[in-house]
Design a protein around this motif. Structure first.
Motif, PDB file in Angstrom:
ATOM      1  N   ASN A  47     -10.116  11.231   7.117  1.00  0.00           N
ATOM      2  CA  ASN A  47      -8.540  11.588   7.445  1.00  0.00           C
ATOM      3  C   ASN A  47      -7.757  10.181   7.695  1.00  0.00           C
ATOM      4  O   ASN A  47      -8.093   9.295   7.813  1.00  0.00           O
ATOM      5  N   PHE A  48      -6.486  10.376   7.205  1.00  0.00           N
ATOM      6  CA  PHE A  48      -5.673   9.032   7.289  1.00  0.00           C
ATOM      7  C   PHE A  48      -5.440   8.704   8.614  1.00  0.00           C
ATOM      8  O   PHE A  48      -5.128   9.591   9.603  1.00  0.00           O
ATOM      9  N   ASN A  49      -5.744   7.324   9.020  1.00  0.00           N
ATOM     10  CA  ASN A  49      -5.920   7.025  10.295  1.00  0.00           C
ATOM     11  C   ASN A  49      -4.938   5.682  10.919  1.00  0.00           C
ATOM     12  O   ASN A  49      -5.459   5.201  11.676  1.00  0.00           O
ATOM     13  N   LEU A  50      -4.113   5.296  10.018  1.00  0.00           N
ATOM     14  CA  LEU A  50      -3.406   4.416  10.075  1.00  0.00           C
ATOM     15  C   LEU A  50      -2.344   4.581  11.152  1.00  0.00           C
ATOM     16  O   LEU A  50      -1.792   5.551  11.318  1.00  0.00           O
ATOM     17  N   PRO A  51      -2.155   3.851  12.171  1.00  0.00           N
ATOM     18  CA  PRO A  51      -1.149   3.955  13.316  1.00  0.00           C
ATOM     19  C   PRO A  51       0.139   3.720  13.104  1.00  0.00           C
ATOM     20  O   PRO A  51       0.478   3.109  11.774  1.00  0.00           O
ATOM     21  N   VAL A  52       1.211   4.310  13.665  1.00  0.00           N
ATOM     22  CA  VAL A  52       2.666   3.971  13.292  1.00  0.00           C
ATOM     23  C   VAL A  52       3.013   2.332  13.263  1.00  0.00           C
ATOM     24  O   VAL A  52       2.297   1.668  13.965  1.00  0.00           O
ATOM     25  N   GLY A  53       3.749   2.235  12.465  1.00  0.00           N
ATOM     26  CA  GLY A  53       4.219   0.944  12.251  1.00  0.00           C
ATOM     27  C   GLY A  53       5.670   0.617  12.775  1.00  0.00           C
ATOM     28  O   GLY A  53       6.364   1.628  13.117  1.00  0.00           O
ATOM     29  N   ASN A  54       6.091  -0.754  12.687  1.00  0.00           N
ATOM     30  CA  ASN A  54       7.465  -1.146  13.241  1.00  0.00           C
ATOM     31  C   ASN A  54       8.340  -1.084  12.076  1.00  0.00           C
ATOM     32  O   ASN A  54       9.342  -2.065  11.829  1.00  0.00           O
ATOM     33  N   VAL A  55       8.226  -0.110  11.205  1.00  0.00           N
ATOM     34  CA  VAL A  55       9.362   0.079  10.230  1.00  0.00           C
ATOM     35  C   VAL A  55       9.761   1.501  10.139  1.00  0.00           C
ATOM     36  O   VAL A  55       9.299   2.329  10.503  1.00  0.00           O
TER      37      VAL A  55
END
Length: 301
Positions: free
Chosen positions: A159-167
């Motif tokens: 599963n794609f597990n990257l958290p949200v970024g400030n972009v």
């Protein structure tokens, strides 16, 4: 195009966007085929002139994104319409079109207001992507653009597990996409998804071709280096020796010294070729401490 240098719309960690002018100074002028076994985001091939482009990466998601973007290069209106529809559906900010982040949020979270605003919508989009059986690569690209440090990262369950970024989908992203679309229409890159050695074995190489390699760095740490070890390093260097024996030109980037570590394998091997010091832009998002490192470009011509 800033200073005639363009950047990949994948914003790949450690890409050579800031170094491409320096690296290109060491490339030959006459390149028939430009070959990259570790293409990553693609900032290098985008800034090189050649008759043909043969581009490979072991990461199937990277290649799938490149192929998807190439597909939309002749129909960019459709691409941006799909972006708009997805952004609106999940309530994400899209600053290149309109600033919808409330001023109160900007004042309260001065440096992270995009992450605060997009968190719920991003996590819903990520959840829907992970639950989907089709795993739409278009959605994966949007997740990359809104994700932390714009990385592609999956957990052991796939599963794609990257958290949200400030972009968000900002003007820099749009410019990078348009540059990419314009370039691939004329460059017509051919994409491969193999191990680097299998890739080289798949293609014919001649004396007017150039292989440029930017492999994972043995003595540094990032998400993309975790599958690289002494064995793969030696296998790559032996392959380059064989190419040299066959009069095939190559140029390889690498880091020889990093935070007290030395890549002795690469250093010893490189002594038989030409070494060019490069001002490195290496970044590790796992470590923000002061770094001492030496990056080089090794050529056999």
């Amino acid at each position: 195009m800033k200073n005639n240098v363009v950047r990949s719309p994948l914003f790949y960690v450690g890409d050579k966007y800031k170094l491409i002018r320096e690296i290109k100074n060491h490339f030959p002028n006459n390149i028939q085929r430009f070959v990259e076994p570790f293409v990553g985001g693609g900032s290098v091939f985008m800034n090189v002139d050649a008759k043909e482009f043969l581009l490979n990466d072991l990461d199937s998601n990277i290649i799938a994104i490149h192929q998807m973007l190439c597909h939309y290069a002749t129909n960019t209106d459709d691409f941006f319409s799909k972006v708009d529809a997805l952004v609106e559906r999940y309530g994400l900010s899209c600053s290149y079109k309109k600033d919808i982040v409330p001023n109160e949020l900007k004042k309260e979270f001065v440096k992270t207001f995009y992450a605060r605003f997009n968190k719920a919508g991003y996590e819903k989009l990520r959840d829907d992507y992970n639950k989907s059986t089709s795993r739409d690569v278009f959605i994966l690209y949007v997740l990359l653009i809104y994700g932390f440090n714009r990385m592609i990262r999956f957990n052991k369950q796939g599963n794609f597990n990257l958290p949200v970024g400030n972009v968000d989908m900002n003007q820099n992203t749009i410019n990078a996409l348009n540059d990419y679309f314009n370039l691939v229409i004329t460059k017509l890159p051919r994409w491969y998804n193999f191990d680097f050695e299998q890739f080289i074995d798949e293609i014919y190489l001649g004396p007017n071709d150039l292989i440029y390699l930017d492999p994972p760095y043995l003595i540094t740490f990032s998400e993309y280096n975790k599958y690289w070890n002494d064995e793969t390093e030696i296998r790559l260097l032996n392959l380059l020796n064989r190419l040299n024996d066959n009069n095939i030109r190559f140029a390889i980037s690498n880091v020889t010294h990093y935070k007290g570590k030395v890549n002795e394998i690469f250093l010893e091997w490189s002594q038989q070729y030409h070494s060019h010091p490069i001002k490195s832009n290496y970044i590790s998002y796992h470590d923000n401490t002061t770094k001492t490192f030496t990056e080089v470009l090794i050529t056999n011509y």
